[in-house]
Every structure is written in C-alpha cells, then in structure tokens.
Design an enzyme around this catalytic site. Structure first.
Site, PDB file in Angstrom:
ATOM      1  N   LYS A 149     -10.515   9.839  -1.778  1.00 46.95           N
ATOM      2  CA  LYS A 149     -10.821   9.886  -3.211  1.00 46.95           C
ATOM      3  C   LYS A 149     -11.121  11.296  -3.676  1.00 46.95           C
ATOM      4  CE  LYS A 149     -12.233   5.186  -4.287  1.00 46.95           C
ATOM      5  NZ  LYS A 149     -13.293   4.309  -4.821  1.00 46.95           N
ATOM      6  N   LYS A 162      -0.037   0.806   1.176  1.00 44.96           N
ATOM      7  CA  LYS A 162      -0.728  -0.380   0.669  1.00 44.96           C
ATOM      8  C   LYS A 162      -0.490  -0.529  -0.842  1.00 44.96           C
ATOM      9  CE  LYS A 162      -5.397  -1.950  -0.099  1.00 44.96           C
ATOM     10  NZ  LYS A 162      -6.814  -1.646  -0.051  1.00 44.96           N
ATOM     11  N   LYS A 171      -3.801  -0.955  -7.032  1.00 41.80           N
ATOM     12  CA  LYS A 171      -3.909  -1.208  -8.459  1.00 41.80           C
ATOM     13  C   LYS A 171      -3.903   0.083  -9.268  1.00 41.80           C
ATOM     14  CE  LYS A 171      -8.925  -1.680  -7.932  1.00 41.80           C
ATOM     15  NZ  LYS A 171     -10.084  -2.543  -8.050  1.00 41.80           N
TER      16      LYS A 171
END
Ligand code: TRP
Length: 335
Positions: free
Chosen positions: A116, A198, A201
C-alpha cells in the site's frame, strides 16, 4: 448450544471500493454457515478505510452498503452481530495500548503495508503503518477464536497472535489467541484481465473485476472480454490461468468439479463457456442484488441493525478494555 459456550467469530470488511465476486465467494458467502454454531461479529471497518483517502460522502454511503450486503448475503441480524467500527470507541482505545506492545520492526515487515505504501507513495501516513494493530484490537476485544479472512490477511492474524501472546505472557490470560480461517485456495478469484493477479476491487480496469452489484449485462460483458488463451478446449491445466479462473468461478457458483465442467463443455468453444459463466454468475448474484436494493431504500432498518449491533459489541468490548486498562495500571475512572 447456549451463547456462553459458543465460540466467537470476528471479521470485517472495509467500506472502500466495490466488493467483487472474489470478496463474496472468498468471504461473505461462507459466513452464513457459522451463524448457528458460533457467535459471529461482523464489522464495517470504517476506521481502517481512512488509512487511504476517502471522499466522506462516499465513505458514509459505502458503510450502509456493506451492512446491506451482509444482510443481503443472508446473514440473519438476530444471529450475527453486525456493527460499524467507529461506533465502538474501544477499538481506538485498545489500539493505543497494543501499540505499546507492538514493535516498529514487526509492522515494517507487513507485506500489505509495503504494497500500500508503494501504491500511495504521497500518503504513507502513520495510520497505514498502524493498520494491523487496529485490526488486532478488533479481533482481541471480542475474544474471537476464529477469524475468517482472505489469504492476504493471514500475516495480520499472525501479528495479532504474537501481540496477544506477548501481552498475556506479561499480564496473564487476558486475550483469547485467535486463529485465521481461510476457504480453500482453489476458490481464489483472479483478475479477468490479468489472471495471474488477484481480482481486486480497486483495479483501475473495470473489466478486471465483477462487482457483486454489477447488473447482468455488465457481468456478461466482463466475462465475454475475459482474457483466456489460444487453446480452444475448456480444461483445467497449468498455464491456462484465464480458463482455470473461469472454471473456478463457475465451479464456485454451481458446485461442479473441474471434471464435470470439462465434460459439460466438451466440443464447445470458449465463447459458449464464457456466456455460461456470465449467466450463472449474474443469476447467482441476482437475489443478493435485489435484496440489497430493497435494503438500501430502508435506511431506518439498516440503522436499527447498526444500533443494536453497536450496543452488543460495546458491551463485550468494554469488558475486555477495562480488564486491559486495569492490568496495565491505569487508575479506574472515579464515578
Ligand atoms: N484488513 C481486513 C481486510 O482488508 C479487514 C479487517 C479489519 C478485518 N479488521 C479486521 C478482517 C478484523 C478480519 C478481522 O480485508
């Protein structure tokens, strides 16, 4: 079984981004099975969400949406305690204490933090770094025994266990040591555009993920555009990441094995298969989407669930917090 001896479950979903079928298949859809034998707590973790920038109005709307999605996915509010993290101040309070029992080095090694911070290079704030301690507090406040999560969260569960063991070794048995629970890896849902990654979203390419709330035509279109390979035969094999992923998705919605799927599509092309997957997924999600839509029109009901959830959660959380405060030597507030 009485409430006293039921083991507690805790999990949380961030109200950020659109939830995908990966979130649904890997998490929420599997939670229903716990509701009779466990005492489950499901949190909408809005405090976690603000570790990256959020538009306040969108965050507020999504908080209602996650709660509606929990219920639309079949979780019975009588059997599952569903609540909003910021409604229970003990989460922030325990985080401070546990910060003092978590090492800088441990947090620096968290792969999600590293990922992140690479993606949000202009906003590597202290909250992003401390995120796993807030998550540990979520879990430990409720003395949860089992924490259903995606594979990517297992490192945070390990940290939670380490911090809990450390605290207990100084102060005695304060915290239940939780265990992570993941659904079998074959249901890991990958991106439709880059099937080695993966499904996320927050992917910039909308065609890479199918949101739980996508309309049928959108679902069909996204599967039609899914990346496959130059083979023509629907079979599960190494190197056929796109087809493998579609077979996993189809299998998860129909309960069919890879072998059964191969048989079903013998002699038929990828086009047929993609249409079948799209239709199955869209039809499988339809009841969730419909229930969701009607719940979102009934704010008063959602708020009543939030209210009773927060009451029940606060009661249990404050018991743990008082114990912790006492153990570390805080003088109880004089009333
Ligand atoms: N970090 C989790 C995620 O991104 C969400 C989360 C927050 C959570 N607190 C939790 C999950 C406690 C399980 C238990 O998916």
């Amino acid at each position: 079984m009485s409430d006293e001896i039921k083991k507690r479950i805790f999990s949380g979903v961030q109200p950020s981004g659109n939830l995908t079928i990966g979130n649904y298949l890997g998490a929420i859809k599997n939670w229903k099975k716990f509701e009779d034998d466990y005492d489950p707590f499901y949190c909408v973790v809005d405090m976690h969400a603000i570790t990256v920038r959020q538009d306040p109005a969108v965050l507020r709307r999504r908080t209602y949406e996650i709660l509606a999605l929990y219920i639309a996915s079949g979780l019975d509010p009588e059997k599952n305690t569903m609540f909003v993290q910021s409604h229970v101040p003990a989460h922030a309070e325990l985080t401070w204490v546990l910060n003092c029992f978590t090492m800088f080095g441990e947090l620096s090694r968290m792969t999600q933090f590293k990922d992140k911070s690479a993606r949000n290079a202009s906003n590597i704030n202290a909250g992003l770094f401390d995120y796993p301690v807030l998550m540990a507090s979520d879990i430990l406040l409720y003395q949860a025994a089992l924490v259903p999560v995606g594979q990517d969260q297992l490192q945070h569960i390990e940290l939670t266990r380490d911090v809990a063991v450390r605290f207990n070794s100084v102060f005695g048995d304060v915290f239940t040591i939780p265990e992570g629970y993941t659904v079998k890896s074959s249901t890991k849902i990958m991106s439709l555009q880059e099937p080695t990654k993966k499904m996320s979203k927050s992917d910039e390419n909308e065609n890479a993920f199918v949101a739980i709330l996508d309309e049928k035509d959108v679902v069909m279109r996204k599967f039609k555009r899914a990346v496959t390979d130059s083979d023509t035969c629907v079979r599960y094999a190494e190197g056929k990441d796109g087809i493998n992923n579609l077979m996993n998705i189809y299998g998860a919605f129909t309960g069919k094995t890879h072998g059964e799927i191969e048989k079903e599509f013998e002699g038929r092309g990828y086009g047929d298969f993609k249409t079948a997957v799209g239709e199955t997924v869209a039809d499988g999600l339809a009841p969730v989407r419909e229930k969701f839509a009607s719940l979102m029109k009934d704010k008063a009901y959602l708020e009543s669930v939030m209210k009773s959830g927060a009451e029940k959660a606060s009661y249990i959380a404050s018991k743990t917090l008082s114990k912790v405060y006492k153990k570390v030597g805080f003088v109880p507030r004089i009333r």
